[in-house]
Scaffold this active site. Sequence first.
Site, PDB file in Angstrom:
ATOM      1  N   ASP A  44     -81.263  80.515 -23.776  1.00  0.00           N
ATOM      2  CA  ASP A  44     -80.477  79.819 -22.767  1.00  0.00           C
ATOM      3  C   ASP A  44     -81.282  79.886 -21.461  1.00  0.00           C
ATOM      4  O   ASP A  44     -82.315  80.555 -21.369  1.00  0.00           O
ATOM      5  CB  ASP A  44     -79.085  80.464 -22.626  1.00  0.00           C
ATOM      6  CG  ASP A  44     -78.091  79.503 -21.987  1.00  0.00           C
ATOM      7  OD1 ASP A  44     -76.889  79.668 -22.212  1.00  0.00           O
ATOM      8  OD2 ASP A  44     -78.535  78.578 -21.277  1.00  0.00           O
TER       9      ASP A  44
HETATM   10  C1  GLC Z   1     -76.672  76.814 -19.183  1.00  0.00           C
HETATM   11  C2  GLC Z   1     -75.689  76.945 -20.272  1.00  0.00           C
HETATM   12  C3  GLC Z   1     -76.077  76.222 -21.530  1.00  0.00           C
HETATM   13  C4  GLC Z   1     -76.818  74.947 -21.194  1.00  0.00           C
HETATM   14  C5  GLC Z   1     -78.098  75.325 -20.472  1.00  0.00           C
HETATM   15  C6  GLC Z   1     -78.914  74.099 -20.081  1.00  0.00           C
HETATM   16  O1  GLC Z   1     -76.685  77.861 -18.306  1.00  0.00           O
HETATM   17  O2  GLC Z   1     -75.307  78.266 -20.625  1.00  0.00           O
HETATM   18  O3  GLC Z   1     -74.877  75.960 -22.252  1.00  0.00           O
HETATM   19  O4  GLC Z   1     -77.123  74.246 -22.385  1.00  0.00           O
HETATM   20  O5  GLC Z   1     -77.839  76.078 -19.302  1.00  0.00           O
HETATM   21  O6  GLC Z   1     -78.225  73.329 -19.164  1.00  0.00           O
END
Ligand code: GLC
Length: 756
Positions: free
Chosen positions: A280
């Site tokens: 993430d």
């Molecule tokens: C975020 C989220 C995730 C998302 C990623 C990219 O912090 O936790 O769900 O896909 O960033 O935007």
Amino acid sequence: MKRARSLVAVVVLVLGSLSSAQTAVGRDAAIEARVEALLGKMTLAEKVGQLNQYSIERKTLDQDIAEGKVGSLIYVTGAEETNRYQRIAVEKSRLHIPILFGFDVVHGYRTIFPIPLAIAGTWDPRAAQEVARISAVEASAAGIRWTYAPMVDIARDPRWGRIAEGAGEDPVLVSRMAEAYIRGFQNKDLSQPDSVAACVKHYVGYGAAEGGRDYNAVDMSEARLREVYLPPFLAAKNANVTSFMSSFNTLNGLPATANPYTLREVLKNEWDFRGFVVSDWNSIGELINHGVAVDKRDAARLAMRAGVDMDMNSGNYIEYLAGLVRDGAVPEAELDDSVRRILRIKFALGLFDHPYIEDKREASVQLTAADRAAARRIAAESLVLLKNEGDVLPLKKTGTKIAVIGPLADDASTMLGNWFAKGQASEVVTILQALRARQAQGDAIVFAPGGEVTKSTARDIAAAVAAANAADQVVMVLGERGDMSGEAASRSDLGLPGDQEKLLETVVATGKPVTVVVISGRPLVLTWAAEHVRALVEAWLPGTEGGNAVADVLFGDVNPSGHLPATMPRSVGQIPIYYSALSTGRPVGNDARYFSGYIDTNNEPLYPFGYGLSYTTFTVSDLKISPATANHGEIKATVEITNTGSRDGSDVIELNSTVPKGELAHPERKLVAFTKVFLKAGETRKVEMIVPRESLMVADRGEKLQVLHGTYRFFLGNEKRAELEASIDIPAPELKTVGAKSSIVTPEKPAPKHTD
Ligand code: GLC
């Protein structure tokens, strides 16, 4: 009324299965050959480059791409912009490896659908599949071929704002929805230009954050992990999802982004997953904050060794991985495996053969009339009618003056929800706009916002009371602003924010019939409203066409058919509260005082998982399960359902089962299969469902998932049908006796070694 009796058996295949044309990830020989040929030419630096994802906030981005340092870009959208970066990668880098463009297309790209929790409330996987397909067509035309969806985190604590992004509290409902989204995004052939690779998230356990506080620690037994939190991810893997996203949280003390057990042992080895894992956002860098990495280099090492293949925007892989490999801290074979997994998906998407987007197409496929119509239909299907005292709904379209009151009645941006991608507030139809459009001229709508979401002055409330007194019916639109749910939006109090409760009570005190439409990204505590208003509708965050969907239901053009995908608590104090709980040694009602409950409240939820009313009524009869002894083969359920009312409508059949006694305590009941049926007024239908064996499995001896042997009692979910019951036996496999002895080999005589 003469009942139309159609004995059409509806066979509902509830298992997520690969569409026939699709080749499972990692099993296409031609792609594997191309991957190996390319990998063999790559330098160490180029291999590391494939594992690096940047966002566009980098001054040196063009040069980085030309030097082969960027395998993926996030947040770059639009055919023109993605083509520009793609040309640099394909025409200027040494090996011409295309970029994978990723974006959060979670419940729509330009046409925004209801939030995923609302889509789960349709209990209709076809709706999820349709949302994903339409989103994929819009997003792929804008250069996006990889989306960070579906989110399948089981959520049983509505204080957690990200409950909005998932499909609720139950692994069977979440699993069926996940499979449907993946089918919609990836379609039958991933290499088609309008297919989008799905990324299931957040692996794993993220929704069980302590206190419902986002990013907080998660602790659970292996049994709970195996039985509740892992199944939707396994369903996604079996539905051929191309990628997983590791989550921010720790699981039993180990960050999920540095967890070799969940990432390598379970996902890549036990499940034989051959796609790739992306971290993430900066969750690799956050290993330092967790206190498990001493510095960024150490963080890169831990994540790589654990099994994270791509680094989302921490910059630690591109900075340190080559050195870690040269120093022997990371085996190059592991680096090669990660590169292989990423290249495999790029080849499967056809990016090497067709790297560029045909830019003429983009505008023509965004927010079409058909997309809007689908958004409106699915939003209407997601609304949950919680109360309708005296059939105050549907509202009359003429001859009645309606006061629309509430700070969210005309709030366009809130309707778009949390992941609104390229959705525009200017394109939203608000509830006020839709209701006004429905009313015949003579019955103008009276509107009073009653203040803002977080503040109502005495003047605001007085104006609202005046509007109510001037009308025959009142529709109040209350709840949360869009930014009060989703990521980093945990709430400690789940009542209506600000002064909305006061606004509500003052308007109800006028004595006018009040319907409350709740706009929220989570189950709220609606206890006062439930007791005092005439009608109550949960509309979630309903998307671009949300206003029209609410109007369609309020005026009866659509008969509501949503059912709660997550329990609605009576108070925050009841949380966590979910239907498939253990009985405990002192279940509620076991004793006047000594039972597992609270002494200061009714211990039932305000509205249970699966609850939802309709403008018509349904009865069920003749539940049958076969075969009676089911130690192998398919288990089928049939039940007759009749629409006993005067309106056509849809209902959800939720088939629950008890769990036989095992070594561990198990829920008193669990959802095993479900289906949604539409019945014309007076129609009777025999419905057939297949019960997947996986949904009968529980974690028991050794905390491993298994089908326990014994009697399974099946009944229908919502309380009103629990009287129907049917059972089957799954007997223990007979021990085959060989001669006088059982076939179990006694320890002193080791089993003969088979040398084949
Ligand atoms: C975020 C989220 C995730 C998302 C990623 C990219 O912090 O936790 O769900 O896909 O960033 O935007």
